[in-house]
Write an enzyme that holds these catalytic residues in place. Sequence first.
Site, PDB file in Angstrom:
ATOM      1  N   ASP A   1       0.812  -1.217   0.000  1.00 61.48           N
ATOM      2  CA  ASP A   1       0.000   0.000   0.000  1.00 61.48           C
ATOM      3  C   ASP A   1       0.846   1.268   0.000  1.00 61.48           C
ATOM      4  O   ASP A   1       0.438   2.296  -0.536  1.00 61.48           O
ATOM      5  CB  ASP A   1      -0.923  -0.001   1.218  1.00 61.48           C
ATOM      6  CG  ASP A   1      -2.279   0.628   0.929  1.00 61.48           C
ATOM      7  OD1 ASP A   1      -2.588   0.865  -0.252  1.00 61.48           O
ATOM      8  OD2 ASP A   1      -3.035   0.864   1.877  1.00 61.48           O
TER       9      ASP A   1
ATOM     10  N   TRP B   1      -0.265   8.957   5.351  1.00 59.79           N
ATOM     11  CA  TRP B   1       0.000   7.800   4.497  1.00 59.79           C
ATOM     12  C   TRP B   1       1.394   7.215   4.648  1.00 59.79           C
ATOM     13  O   TRP B   1       1.699   6.176   4.082  1.00 59.79           O
ATOM     14  CB  TRP B   1      -0.240   8.144   3.031  1.00 59.79           C
ATOM     15  CG  TRP B   1       0.341   9.434   2.543  1.00 59.79           C
ATOM     16  CD1 TRP B   1      -0.342  10.594   2.315  1.00 59.79           C
ATOM     17  CD2 TRP B   1       1.706   9.710   2.203  1.00 59.79           C
ATOM     18  NE1 TRP B   1       0.517  11.568   1.855  1.00 59.79           N
ATOM     19  CE2 TRP B   1       1.779  11.053   1.773  1.00 59.79           C
ATOM     20  CE3 TRP B   1       2.885   8.948   2.209  1.00 59.79           C
ATOM     21  CZ2 TRP B   1       2.967  11.656   1.371  1.00 59.79           C
ATOM     22  CZ3 TRP B   1       4.079   9.548   1.808  1.00 59.79           C
ATOM     23  CH2 TRP B   1       4.102  10.880   1.401  1.00 59.79           C
ATOM     24  N   ASN B   2       2.287   7.862   5.396  1.00 53.60           N
ATOM     25  CA  ASN B   2       3.653   7.342   5.436  1.00 53.60           C
ATOM     26  C   ASN B   2       3.825   6.188   6.422  1.00 53.60           C
ATOM     27  O   ASN B   2       4.613   5.274   6.176  1.00 53.60           O
ATOM     28  CB  ASN B   2       4.648   8.467   5.741  1.00 53.60           C
ATOM     29  CG  ASN B   2       4.348   9.194   7.031  1.00 53.60           C
ATOM     30  OD1 ASN B   2       3.217   9.191   7.527  1.00 53.60           O
ATOM     31  ND2 ASN B   2       5.351   9.839   7.590  1.00 53.60           N
TER      32      ASN B   2
ATOM     33  N   GLU C   1      -0.014  16.785  14.740  1.00 54.67           N
ATOM     34  CA  GLU C   1       1.364  16.406  14.433  1.00 54.67           C
ATOM     35  C   GLU C   1       1.558  16.711  12.960  1.00 54.67           C
ATOM     36  O   GLU C   1       1.065  15.984  12.104  1.00 54.67           O
ATOM     37  CB  GLU C   1       1.580  14.928  14.763  1.00 54.67           C
ATOM     38  CG  GLU C   1       3.043  14.556  14.887  1.00 54.67           C
ATOM     39  CD  GLU C   1       3.663  14.221  13.549  1.00 54.67           C
ATOM     40  OE1 GLU C   1       4.344  15.106  12.981  1.00 54.67           O
ATOM     41  OE2 GLU C   1       3.463  13.107  13.058  1.00 54.67           O
TER      42      GLU C   1
ATOM     43  N   CYS D   1       8.035  12.759   8.611  1.00 50.70           N
ATOM     44  CA  CYS D   1       7.829  14.165   8.965  1.00 50.70           C
ATOM     45  C   CYS D   1       8.961  14.735   9.804  1.00 50.70           C
ATOM     46  O   CYS D   1       9.258  15.930   9.724  1.00 50.70           O
ATOM     47  CB  CYS D   1       6.505  14.324   9.701  1.00 50.70           C
ATOM     48  SG  CYS D   1       6.348  13.241  11.145  1.00 50.70           S
TER      49      CYS D   1
END
Length: 686
Positions: free
Chosen positions: A291, A350-351, A448, A482
Amino acid sequence: MTSLEAAQLPIEDTRRRQLVEVTIDSLAELGYVGTTLAQIATRAGVSPGLVAHYFGDKDGLLDAAFRSLARRVGDQVRARLRCVSTPRARIQAVIDANLAPEEFERRTGTAWLAFWGQVLQVKSLTRVQSVYQQRTLSNLRSSLKKLLPPDEAQRLAAMIAAMIDGVWLRAALSGWREADSESARALLTAFVDGRLKEAAPAATAPAPVRTRNTGPAAGERFASINPATGEVLGYVTAAGSAQVDASVRAAQKGQAGWGAMTGTERARVLRRAADILRSRNQELAELETRDTGKPIQETRVVDVASGADCFEYFAGLAQSLSGEHIDLGPQAFGYTRREPLGVVAGIGAWNYPLQIACWKAAPALACGNAMIFKPAELTPFTAVKLQEILMEAGLPPGVFQVLQGFADTGRLLTRHPDIRKISLTGEVGTGKAVMSDAAQTLKNVTLELGGKSPLIIFGDAKLDNAVAGALLANFYSSGQVCSNGTRVFVHRSIKADFLERLVKRVNAMRIGDPMDPETQVGALVSEQHMYKVLSYIDRGRAEGARVLAGGMRVTAGQLAKGYFVAPTIFDNCRDDMAIVREEIFGPVMSVLEFEDEQEVIERANATEFGLAAGVFTNDLTRAHRVIARLQAGTCWINQYNVTPIELPFGGVKLSGLGRENGRAAIEHYTQLKSVYVAMGDVDAPY
């Protein structure tokens, strides 16, 4: 063509691209009149004659710049159209590509505005405009003709194209205050849906299939794509207001019983969930890899395992949740109760889809709340598996639910009056929108958000450790982290040695199929994101930074079907460069040189972000002194991007509010009740 001439073609092409990027920067800053061949030559550090050699005159240069901008939009339209099949979804793909967030970015937008201002006076620009508009009309007409009579399809296509240009122009002329990408796309989507329903109700009855990044309406299915292969993994359905309302009601019902349990009873469920996660590590890691495009060697050891650790940790805290007793003298005492908020919502990124879902769900559930979780539309599947695992572990129905969708679904959660808290992991712009929505009902928020974090390497650092730390700070998960330390400040005395070792290790990294255990660098999450990262690499070159490694898309063999970008190192960087100032969220490292401690601290703090920071030095006194002065919420000394559950994680400034993990998370998922207990008679003065 000689072999020498063939070899020179890539160099010539690179020079042209660099000059085009410099031209776009100039248009954004100085406008059409201020942009001249001489001015571009000065910015690019070349002679005016070289610019004239490539482009002829000013009109030729600007023609190339505007063709580049138009080509980027065209690439985005084609990328989106390849992922959709129904006529309605293809219309939406055209709208979303033309009104994408990057088209509302100030640099690009101001350059486009200069183009529109001159298009009637310069014939070559008129041709660019004609091609751009005809392409948009052709794509729209082709899809509309499958839904409407030809004449009506042609009229509606022209109207949609005009509205695309009009809403964008309005936003640009107002300095991006009166419209943004999201609201513009929502406006056009509502308009198209209304006209199609009015003109041909039967044509819009079936729920069309749309792919990721195209903003489906409630009840529509959208696809999740394997970014390593371009193949469809499966489809999910976007939730609308009716489904959100039903989920909130179910959550309220489930939370009443769950919140009434003892902490020990809740802890048993959370511990069982941790055990199930570990037992299904391989299965979940493979799904996460397909994914996200991240290497299986990462998802096996981090994504699932850290989620399990999180549930185990907060299971322990659930048993110790308590208030305090306050002695108020012989006539009274007081105590506090730490109580759940009720129904809360989590919005994931999504990470790290599964890890983030666990980071939000575990503390929320430990404190007795119910959570509705919306995963990122790009990576929808592992959150569904987490819901199944929690049910298997004994969580009551409704206490953890997953709703799929895009921004519209998230907005339904942030604005719902019965949801008491929002926890978001995402971009700064999204965080501002969530905070604004939450303010209407005074919801608690944990945000975040993004970062452009500094990694400072002093001259006395252990060099191999510093190089390893820089690799972890930039290239893990293909740079899509991030907290990444993408501004690498290296002391002048060791910079040459540092770069030599760094480049050697980066060039040895294995880029390949993410399902291969030997692969170290996988795919970026989507084609659109890949183009964004590549555009920053082009800007870095144009601004004068030097590529020491990487700097290109990787298309060897089967990798051509996916979205792979080689780990990239830039040297000769300045603090004012876009690649140094702006979050890229890809495998792009900027190396900067520094001389003394005070200087590097000031430069490290000169950013609107404040998520993370790292320091490498053998002088621990200096390490603690520097860390104390860095404006960041999550810091490392002689390490980077290690995030144990026991430590709080979060940022300052535009990088967010609140903290995840550690005991600090409990503060964000409970509310404190004070109780006064009288032990004597009441003495009323009247």
